[in-house]
Design an enzyme around this catalytic site. Structure first.
Site, mmCIF file in Angstrom:
data_model
loop_
_atom_site.group_PDB
_atom_site.id
_atom_site.type_symbol
_atom_site.label_atom_id
_atom_site.label_comp_id
_atom_site.label_asym_id
_atom_site.label_seq_id
_atom_site.Cartn_x
_atom_site.Cartn_y
_atom_site.Cartn_z
ATOM 1 N N GLY A 252 0.824 -1.201 0.000
ATOM 2 C CA GLY A 252 0.000 0.000 0.000
ATOM 3 C C GLY A 252 0.855 1.245 0.000
ATOM 4 O O GLY A 252 2.046 1.166 0.292
ATOM 5 N N CYS B 17 5.190 -6.256 1.532
ATOM 6 C CA CYS B 17 5.586 -4.848 1.500
ATOM 7 C C CYS B 17 4.948 -4.068 2.656
ATOM 8 O O CYS B 17 5.275 -4.320 3.805
ATOM 9 C CB CYS B 17 5.259 -4.255 0.126
ATOM 10 N N TYR B 18 4.014 -3.157 2.391
ATOM 11 C CA TYR B 18 3.382 -2.453 3.522
ATOM 12 C C TYR B 18 2.751 -3.465 4.471
ATOM 13 O O TYR B 18 2.787 -3.296 5.699
ATOM 14 C CB TYR B 18 2.310 -1.471 3.019
ATOM 15 N N HIS C 23 7.419 -7.677 -3.827
ATOM 16 C CA HIS C 23 6.114 -8.059 -4.383
ATOM 17 C C HIS C 23 6.229 -9.368 -5.171
ATOM 18 O O HIS C 23 6.591 -9.345 -6.348
ATOM 19 C CB HIS C 23 5.594 -6.951 -5.310
ATOM 20 N N GLU D 26 3.915 -11.009 -6.406
ATOM 21 C CA GLU D 26 2.813 -11.139 -7.365
ATOM 22 C C GLU D 26 3.128 -10.564 -8.730
ATOM 23 O O GLU D 26 2.432 -10.842 -9.688
ATOM 24 C CB GLU D 26 1.533 -10.485 -6.812
ATOM 25 N N ASP E 236 -11.564 -7.680 -25.368
ATOM 26 C CA ASP E 236 -12.440 -7.545 -24.203
ATOM 27 C C ASP E 236 -13.905 -7.457 -24.602
ATOM 28 O O ASP E 236 -14.741 -8.209 -24.102
ATOM 29 C CB ASP E 236 -12.073 -6.291 -23.395
ATOM 30 N N LYS F 109 -6.300 -9.408 -18.430
ATOM 31 C CA LYS F 109 -6.313 -9.622 -19.873
ATOM 32 C C LYS F 109 -6.087 -11.091 -20.253
ATOM 33 O O LYS F 109 -6.796 -11.640 -21.084
ATOM 34 C CB LYS F 109 -5.212 -8.769 -20.488
#
Ligand code: XMP
Length: 518
Positions: free
Chosen positions: A57, A84-85, A175, A177, A232, A374
């Site tokens: 964050g 992280c945060y 991170h 991710e 999309d 996506k």
């Protein structure tokens, strides 16, 4: 309510919180993201997660009223991963210390090396001695909480990986991710294995759920769908068509900001492949008229967003019983405008799909892809049997060439841009690179430069070529074209496109850049 085991992601407002969900879904784990404000003791008891992740964050634990999870989360007896945060919040709550960053702030690539001791979370890590990770922090942990040990360090983060294995509490400074932590998936795999998930959440399950939700939302009313010909909106249209059949009408808005021959291609492609009624609305005069003289990126985006809605409403009024507007809005569109479920993340850009929506529009929204990235949309497209030709197309943003024409938009510049873009994409296809690249385009710059052609002086526009690799549009690297390719392309553009006399190549990654120029 779903029957699957659930993982709770507590969102502290990171720009990449959704990627955590993305990684977990790849691993077929059902998870939900909730902003920290909503996560109370009662919520936790009701949600009953099998594991919890604290996101990163933008805040500092030193901020007044710094976001924190409820203390009871540590009494659930389930594995917790702080990122992280989230790591800093966890350490501070459990008795460790955090220091303000400045000198030790770290953004971008870093390398973590192991410390003594084996950790179940790190199975498959450090086979090559060190692991590349993506850091993005100002503050850092300076003293770990009682019960924790250090399992990995980086030059600027001595507590890059810490854990209390007996309680299954894990905390990392980087991170895992993002795509630029290449082995991050392994950490999540280990984490969900430790938590005992069985991996029963699939795209097939998503499709069934989405169809049921659309039917329930729409009932016997009519839906109009904004079709752009991109992946999309095509997937959204096919999914909605599968759910409600001919209650759906598609509207293709030509805002005058499309690429060369795009309008014809989209209309004929769609009519060849689908049996869905399609209205072709040529509104280029309206859009280009309202954009005249506007150079601020957010103003341009908001104008386009507003006109899109107006045009849809106009056509909706002609379709009896139309009460819904379908859009192919994706997760990244949502996260960068407002954080998921109203959480605390910072606005980067107003995406046209969500920016500028009038408070009181006469149509309700159907957004069946709102929770997908996506590549998940492409997977869903394949699941729905869409031709590969649709699925493989590079993404094209709703505001179209407007955001590839920084500064004022003129018809003249748009024409030059279209020609240059067509040459560039032709080059990429000819060299067999199209499918390796996430997105490639030309931006025409609001600057003229001096050149010499033949014996004469030229004073024409400069343009920038952009090509990036990405898996989800949230992070990206520039594509490493060979110098030969770049040289050949520059020569072709300057020779074939009147109005451009200088070509540059954009080598910015995301972050810190974004993919589009505005
Ligand atoms: P950025 O420039 O934010 O782009 O790094 C990330 C991805 O999103 C696309 N993009 C948009 N797509 N409406 C869309 O449908 C928009 O307003 C919009 N703005 C950017 C961009 O092309 C890239 O794929």
């Amino acid at each position: 309510m779903t029957q699957h085991d659930r993982l709770l992601i507590i969102d502290f407002g990171s720009q990449v919180t959704q990627l955590i969900a993305r990684r977990l879904r790849e691993l077929k784990v059902y998870c939900e993201i909730h902003p920290y404000q909503n996560v109370t003791d009662a919520f936790l008891a009701e949600f009953s997660p099998r594991a919890v992740i604290f996101s990163g964050g933008p805040c500092s634990v030193f901020d007044e009223g710094a976001p924190m999870p409820p203390r009871s989360v540590f009494d659930l007896g389930v594995p917790i991963l702080g990122i992280c945060y989230g790591q800093q919040a966890m350490m501070q709550m459990l008795g460790g210390k955090v220091e303000r960053g400045h000198k030790t702030a770290e953004f971008g690539r870093a390398y973590v090396v192991p410390k003594d001791g084996k950790l179940d979370l790190l199975n498959g890590w450090f086979e090559d001695e060190r692991e590349q990770v993506w850091m993005s922090h100002g503050d850092h942990v300076s003293e770990i909480a009682p019960g924790f040990e250090v399992y990995g360090t980086s030059p600027n983060a001595p507590f890059a990986i810490t854990a209390d294995p007996s309680r299954h509490f894990y905390a990392v400074q980087f991170h895992p991710e993002v795509h630029h932590t290449p082995n991050g998936r392994k950490l999540y795999e280990n984490f969900i294995r430790i938590a005992g998930f069985t991996g029963d959440w699939t795209m097939g399950a998503y499709r069934e759920d989405a169809i049921a939700k659309i039917r329930e939302q729409v009932g016997d009313k009519r839906v109009i769908c904004g079709l752009s010909g991109g992946v999309d909106s095509s997937v959204a249209a096919v999914l909605i068509h599968e759910a409600i059949g001919d209650q759906l009408t598609c509207v293709f808005v030509d805002h005058g900001l499309l690429r060369l021959n795009e309008a014809d291609e989209v209309v004929s492609m769609f009519r060849d492949h689908y049996n869905i009624p399609l209205i072709h609305a040529d509104e280029s005069k309206l859009f280009l008229g309202e954009l005249e003289g506007q150079s601020d990126p957010e103003t341009k985006r908001k104008i386009i967003g507003r006109l899109f809605i107006d045009v849809f409403q106009k056509h909706a009024n002609e379709i009896e019983g139309a009460e819904f507007l379908a859009q192919g809005t994706l997760y990244p569109d949502v996260i960068e405008s407002v954080s998921f479920s109203g959480g605390p993340s910072v606005t980067i850009k107003s995406h046209h799909n969500v920016g500028g929506l009038p408070e009181k529009m006469g149509l309700k929204l159907v957004e069946p892809l709102r929770e997908l990235f996506k590549d998940e949309v492409r997977a869903l497209g394949r699941e729905l049997g869409l031709p590969e030709k649709f699925i493989g197309r590079h993404p094209f943003p709703g505001p179209g060439l407007a955001i590839r024409c920084p500064g004022e938009i003129t018809r003249d510049k748009l024409d030059i841009l279209r020609q240059a873009d067509a040459v560039y994409i032709d080059q990429i296809r000819k060299h067999g690179l199209y499918d390796e690249i996430w997105q490639a385009f030309v931006a025409i710059l609001p600057v003229r430069t001096v050149g010499v052609m033949g014996d004469g002086r030229t004073y024409d526009y400069a343009c920038a070529l952009r090509a990036v690799t990405s898996v989800d549009g949230m992070t990206a690297d520039y594509y490493p074209f060979s110098h030969d390719f770049l040289g050949e392309t520059a020569t072709r553009i300057i020779n074939e496109v009147k109005g451009i006399n200088r070509v540059t190549y954009d080598i910015t990654s995301k972050p810190p850049g974004t993919i589009e120029w505005e």
